[in-house]
Design a protein around this motif. Structure first.
Motif, PDB file in Angstrom:
ATOM      1  N   TYR A 202       0.842  -1.201   0.000  1.00  0.00           N
ATOM      2  CA  TYR A 202       0.000   0.000   0.000  1.00  0.00           C
ATOM      3  C   TYR A 202       0.876   1.250   0.000  1.00  0.00           C
ATOM      4  O   TYR A 202       2.009   1.226   0.489  1.00  0.00           O
ATOM      5  N   VAL A 203       0.334   2.352  -0.538  1.00  0.00           N
ATOM      6  CA  VAL A 203       0.885   3.673  -0.300  1.00  0.00           C
ATOM      7  C   VAL A 203      -0.252   4.505   0.279  1.00  0.00           C
ATOM      8  O   VAL A 203      -1.325   4.600  -0.311  1.00  0.00           O
ATOM      9  N   ASN A 204      -0.003   5.077   1.464  1.00  0.00           N
ATOM     10  CA  ASN A 204      -1.084   5.664   2.246  1.00  0.00           C
ATOM     11  C   ASN A 204      -2.191   4.621   2.396  1.00  0.00           C
ATOM     12  O   ASN A 204      -1.922   3.500   2.791  1.00  0.00           O
ATOM     13  N   GLU A 205      -3.428   4.942   2.030  1.00  0.00           N
ATOM     14  CA  GLU A 205      -4.511   3.960   2.126  1.00  0.00           C
ATOM     15  C   GLU A 205      -4.921   3.420   0.759  1.00  0.00           C
ATOM     16  O   GLU A 205      -6.024   2.906   0.571  1.00  0.00           O
ATOM     17  N   CYS A 244       5.551   6.781   2.203  1.00  0.00           N
ATOM     18  CA  CYS A 244       4.284   6.355   2.821  1.00  0.00           C
ATOM     19  C   CYS A 244       3.855   4.956   2.389  1.00  0.00           C
ATOM     20  O   CYS A 244       2.652   4.647   2.344  1.00  0.00           O
ATOM     21  N   TYR A 245       4.826   4.089   2.068  1.00  0.00           N
ATOM     22  CA  TYR A 245       4.496   2.714   1.701  1.00  0.00           C
ATOM     23  C   TYR A 245       4.403   1.853   2.956  1.00  0.00           C
ATOM     24  O   TYR A 245       5.131   2.064   3.932  1.00  0.00           O
ATOM     25  N   THR A 246       3.504   0.859   2.935  1.00  0.00           N
ATOM     26  CA  THR A 246       3.402  -0.121   4.013  1.00  0.00           C
ATOM     27  C   THR A 246       3.140  -1.501   3.425  1.00  0.00           C
ATOM     28  O   THR A 246       2.606  -1.625   2.317  1.00  0.00           O
ATOM     29  N   ASN A 264       5.249  -0.608   9.774  1.00  0.00           N
ATOM     30  CA  ASN A 264       5.650   0.798   9.770  1.00  0.00           C
ATOM     31  C   ASN A 264       5.842   1.261   8.335  1.00  0.00           C
ATOM     32  O   ASN A 264       6.132   0.460   7.439  1.00  0.00           O
ATOM     33  N   SER A 265       5.700   2.556   8.110  1.00  0.00           N
ATOM     34  CA  SER A 265       5.874   3.084   6.755  1.00  0.00           C
ATOM     35  C   SER A 265       7.355   3.094   6.368  1.00  0.00           C
ATOM     36  O   SER A 265       8.241   3.190   7.229  1.00  0.00           O
ATOM     37  N   PHE A 266       7.619   2.990   5.072  1.00  0.00           N
ATOM     38  CA  PHE A 266       8.980   3.027   4.550  1.00  0.00           C
ATOM     39  C   PHE A 266       8.973   3.747   3.211  1.00  0.00           C
ATOM     40  O   PHE A 266       7.904   3.986   2.616  1.00  0.00           O
TER      41      PHE A 266
END
Length: 270
Positions: A202-205, A244-246, A264-266
């Motif tokens: 995902y990136v953000n939602e 903002c990737y998860t 966590n985001s990366f």
């Protein structure tokens, strides 16, 4: 055989003149750069005829991780004599051509240069450079600029599903295309990680892509005796750079969003 000493001297002078002309007219950019780098530590060539200034960043419609700078040349400079012009930058002060460089697309008195694929929150130091057949010149001024951090819109979630499966956080903060992201899931209760659980990027939602399900993971017991599942995911190309990737584990058998595990985001760069 008699040799006319006068004619011999004239011939030698002519040959030396031709040789000198050849050395002046023909240049090799790599030789110029190498000579400049050898002199950088002792006497870098600095000129006030080149200036560099920070213009803007993503606030002006640029992609994330991009800074825009301006390189101006004095009217005293002959544009046709310039071999290459651009920016050098580094995380340390006083960058030179041994660091990263970005060339201007065309050479004018005023040159806008976008520097891409930078790391959010990182401060970089920029100097303008100019290459002519006289050598490499650097701007007398140096600009420090920090890449703004993007505000992520990620709904907070646990990193586990019902404490059955724990999604281990990223090993790195920054990944590039073709890097391997090892997705690791721990099962303290030694539960089987089945195809009922799917992994997504995902990136953000926003869902970017489906990666795999639980059956695609390799399993083993780690040093603490916990059942561990791993999958090596190759970061794809042409993703939008963002921090903002998860990674997410989403149960395929039911749709309760509370049971989604989120890392966590990366950051992913290209």
């Amino acid at each position: 055989m008699k040799i006319n000493l006068k004619n011999l001297i004239v011939l030698i002078v002519l040959l030396l003149g031709l040789s000198s002309c050849s050395e002046i007219d023909v240049y090799d950019e790599s030789v110029i750069v190498n000579n400049a780098l050898n002199n950088d530590e002792d006497e870098p060539l600095i000129t006030q005829d080149i200036t560099v200034s920070y213009v803007t960043s993503i606030d002006n419609g640029l992609d994330n991780n991009t800074l825009r700078l301006l390189v101006n040349l004095s009217p005293n400079i002959d544009l046709e004599a310039i071999i290459d012009l651009g920016l050098v930058y580094s995380e340390e002060q006083n960058p030179n051509l041994s660091d990263t460089k970005v060339s201007a697309t065309s050479i004018q008195e005023s040159n806008t240069i976008d520097v891409e694929q930078l790391i959010e929150g990182q401060t970089y130091y920029f100097r303008a450079y100019m290459i002519t057949n006289q050598g490499v010149f650097y701007s007398s001024d140096e600009v420090a600029a920090t890449v703004p951090e993007t505000d992520c819109t990620i709904i907070p979630e646990d990193n586990h599903i019902n404490e059955w499966y724990y999604l281990i956080e990223p090993e790195q903060n920054v990944y590039n295309a073709s890097d391997i992201y090892q997705i690791t899931v721990l099962s303290p209760a030694n539960f089987n990680f089945s195809n009922q659980y799917e992994i997504y990027l995902y990136v953000n939602e926003d869902e970017i892509e489906y990666i795999c399900n639980g059956l695609d993971f390799e399993s083993f017991y780690n040093n603490e005796g916990i059942l561990t599942y791993t999958y090596n995911y190759g970061i794809p190309e042409n993703l939008t750079p963002s921090s903002c990737y998860t990674m997410r584990i989403i149960p395929a058998a039911w749709s309760n969003e509370d049971d989604t595990a989120v890392s966590n985001s990366f950051m992913i760069l290209q």
